[in-house]
Design a protein around this motif. Structure first.
Motif, mmCIF file in Angstrom:
data_model
loop_
_atom_site.group_PDB
_atom_site.id
_atom_site.type_symbol
_atom_site.label_atom_id
_atom_site.label_comp_id
_atom_site.label_asym_id
_atom_site.label_seq_id
_atom_site.Cartn_x
_atom_site.Cartn_y
_atom_site.Cartn_z
ATOM 1 N N TYR A 137 0.827 -1.209 0.000
ATOM 2 C CA TYR A 137 0.000 0.000 0.000
ATOM 3 C C TYR A 137 0.861 1.259 0.000
ATOM 4 O O TYR A 137 0.507 2.266 -0.628
ATOM 5 N N GLY A 138 1.988 1.207 0.716
ATOM 6 C CA GLY A 138 2.872 2.365 0.735
ATOM 7 C C GLY A 138 3.430 2.677 -0.638
ATOM 8 O O GLY A 138 3.487 3.839 -1.047
ATOM 9 N N LEU A 139 3.814 1.655 -1.383
ATOM 10 C CA LEU A 139 4.333 1.873 -2.735
ATOM 11 C C LEU A 139 3.242 2.372 -3.669
ATOM 12 O O LEU A 139 3.492 3.194 -4.553
ATOM 13 N N GLN A 140 2.023 1.881 -3.485
ATOM 14 C CA GLN A 140 0.926 2.316 -4.348
ATOM 15 C C GLN A 140 0.578 3.787 -4.131
ATOM 16 O O GLN A 140 0.020 4.429 -5.027
ATOM 17 N N GLY A 141 0.901 4.313 -2.948
ATOM 18 C CA GLY A 141 0.579 5.708 -2.662
ATOM 19 C C GLY A 141 1.688 6.687 -2.965
ATOM 20 O O GLY A 141 1.570 7.881 -2.664
ATOM 21 N N VAL A 142 2.784 6.212 -3.554
ATOM 22 C CA VAL A 142 3.916 7.097 -3.862
ATOM 23 C C VAL A 142 3.540 8.050 -4.997
ATOM 24 O O VAL A 142 2.925 7.652 -5.993
ATOM 25 N N ASP A 143 3.926 9.305 -4.842
ATOM 26 C CA ASP A 143 3.683 10.308 -5.880
ATOM 27 C C ASP A 143 4.421 9.899 -7.159
ATOM 28 O O ASP A 143 5.642 9.704 -7.152
ATOM 29 N N PRO A 144 3.725 9.751 -8.293
ATOM 30 C CA PRO A 144 4.382 9.282 -9.519
ATOM 31 C C PRO A 144 5.327 10.310 -10.153
ATOM 32 O O PRO A 144 6.198 9.939 -10.940
ATOM 33 N N VAL A 145 5.170 11.589 -9.813
ATOM 34 C CA VAL A 145 5.986 12.617 -10.462
ATOM 35 C C VAL A 145 7.476 12.433 -10.177
ATOM 36 O O VAL A 145 8.297 12.427 -11.109
ATOM 37 N N PRO A 146 7.906 12.279 -8.920
ATOM 38 C CA PRO A 146 9.345 12.069 -8.686
ATOM 39 C C PRO A 146 9.858 10.788 -9.352
ATOM 40 O O PRO A 146 10.984 10.770 -9.867
ATOM 41 N N ARG A 147 9.047 9.757 -9.366
ATOM 42 C CA ARG A 147 9.493 8.514 -10.012
ATOM 43 C C ARG A 147 9.741 8.713 -11.501
ATOM 44 O O ARG A 147 10.773 8.314 -12.041
ATOM 45 N N GLU A 148 8.768 9.333 -12.140
ATOM 46 C CA GLU A 148 8.904 9.535 -13.586
ATOM 47 C C GLU A 148 10.048 10.499 -13.900
ATOM 48 O O GLU A 148 10.714 10.374 -14.928
ATOM 49 N N THR A 149 10.265 11.452 -13.013
ATOM 50 C CA THR A 149 11.370 12.391 -13.230
ATOM 51 C C THR A 149 12.714 11.664 -13.235
ATOM 52 O O THR A 149 13.572 11.911 -14.098
ATOM 53 N N LEU A 150 12.905 10.771 -12.258
ATOM 54 C CA LEU A 150 14.151 10.019 -12.215
ATOM 55 C C LEU A 150 14.298 9.111 -13.438
ATOM 56 O O LEU A 150 15.400 8.958 -13.975
ATOM 57 N N ARG A 151 13.203 8.530 -13.869
ATOM 58 C CA ARG A 151 13.278 7.657 -15.036
ATOM 59 C C ARG A 151 13.651 8.447 -16.295
ATOM 60 O O ARG A 151 14.387 7.952 -17.151
#
Length: 259
Positions: free
Chosen positions: A141-155
């Motif tokens: 559940y914690g991973l599902q609630g992570v803001d996608p913007v920082p993730r996509e930025t790093l990618r």
């Protein structure tokens, strides 16, 4: 409300319960052989604290609990991160997990005892089974609630899946994982003591309680043992909750602010 205020309210509630129990026993509303006075129970609990043999029994329970919860964390966190970060794997495994999770851990005691025999191995196995679920699902559940913007930025900047997990997803999910560990610790203690009570022999607080209930005047010892088990639970929860507040104070503030 401040932590001191909440603590005082909790203490007031405990005092009311103790006073009510004392009143019921003193007035004879409940026979003393069924409900000793709260003072008698607390006095016996204090005396048990000076008994080296009883403290050894407490240490046995704590060892089984700590071993089981540590294994549950070692299994639940990596598995939760795997299922939460790779949706295809999570979708494939989720039906199996949802089938296993509702099975009561106490229902497995005869089966596990038959396979492993009575002792530490059985107790630890049951603690692991009961404790792993809150850790695992809180990680998911914690991973599902992570803001996608920082993730996509790093990618976009070329970071791989593991780097994104380590730099963004894991720190964001850490407060949820910590809550899962705290819940697992409480559940694990229940299973440790409950398994010992149902076994009725060996070592541990639960065994002391089980054997005391067979004595003609063992009600006071049963309740004193329960006081120790409950006290352990309070201490464990307080330590873990305090650790959560210190490590993830920013998360607590967000919850208070309604974010």
């Amino acid at each position: 409300m401040t932590r001191a205020g909440r603590g005082l309210r909790g203490l007031a509630g405990l005092v009311v319960v103790v006073a009510l129990s004392q009143l019921l026993a003193v007035t004879g509303a409940v026979p003393r052989e069924f409900l000793p006075t709260a003072l008698d129970v607390l006095t016996r609990a204090v005396r048990l604290g000076g008994d080296p043999e009883f403290l050894r029994q407490v240490a046995v329970t704590v060892r089984a609990w700590a071993t089981g919860v540590a294994l549950a964390v070692a299994i639940g966190v990596p598995l939760g991160l795997l299922l939460g970060s790779i949706p295809a794997v999570g979708t494939a495994v989720r039906p199996v997990l949802e089938f296993l999770r509702p099975i009561p851990s106490v229902a497995l005691i005869p089966l596990v005892s038959l396979i492993l025999g009575a002792g530490l191995a059985t107790e630890v196995t049951l603690v692991v089974y009961a404790s792993v679920w809150p850790v695992l699902f809180n990680a998911v559940y914690g991973l599902q609630g992570v803001d996608p913007v920082p993730r996509e930025t790093l990618r976009v900047f070329g970071f791989g899946r593991l780097a994104v997990l380590w730099r963004v997803s894991l720190p964001a999910a850490a407060p949820f994982i910590a809550t899962g560990i705290r819940l697992a610790a409480a559940i694990g203690l229940i299973l440790a003591v409950g398994t010992e009570i149902l076994a009725g022999f060996g070592d541990g607080i639960g065994v002391v309680i089980a054997q005391a209930q067979l004595a003609p005047d063992g009600t006071t010892d049963v309740l004193a043992g329960m006081v120790w088990a409950g006290g352990l639970g309070l201490v464990i929860n307080a330590v873990l909750a305090g650790g959560e507040r210190r490590l993830f104070h920013w998360h607590v503030n967000q919850i208070r602010d309604g974010r």
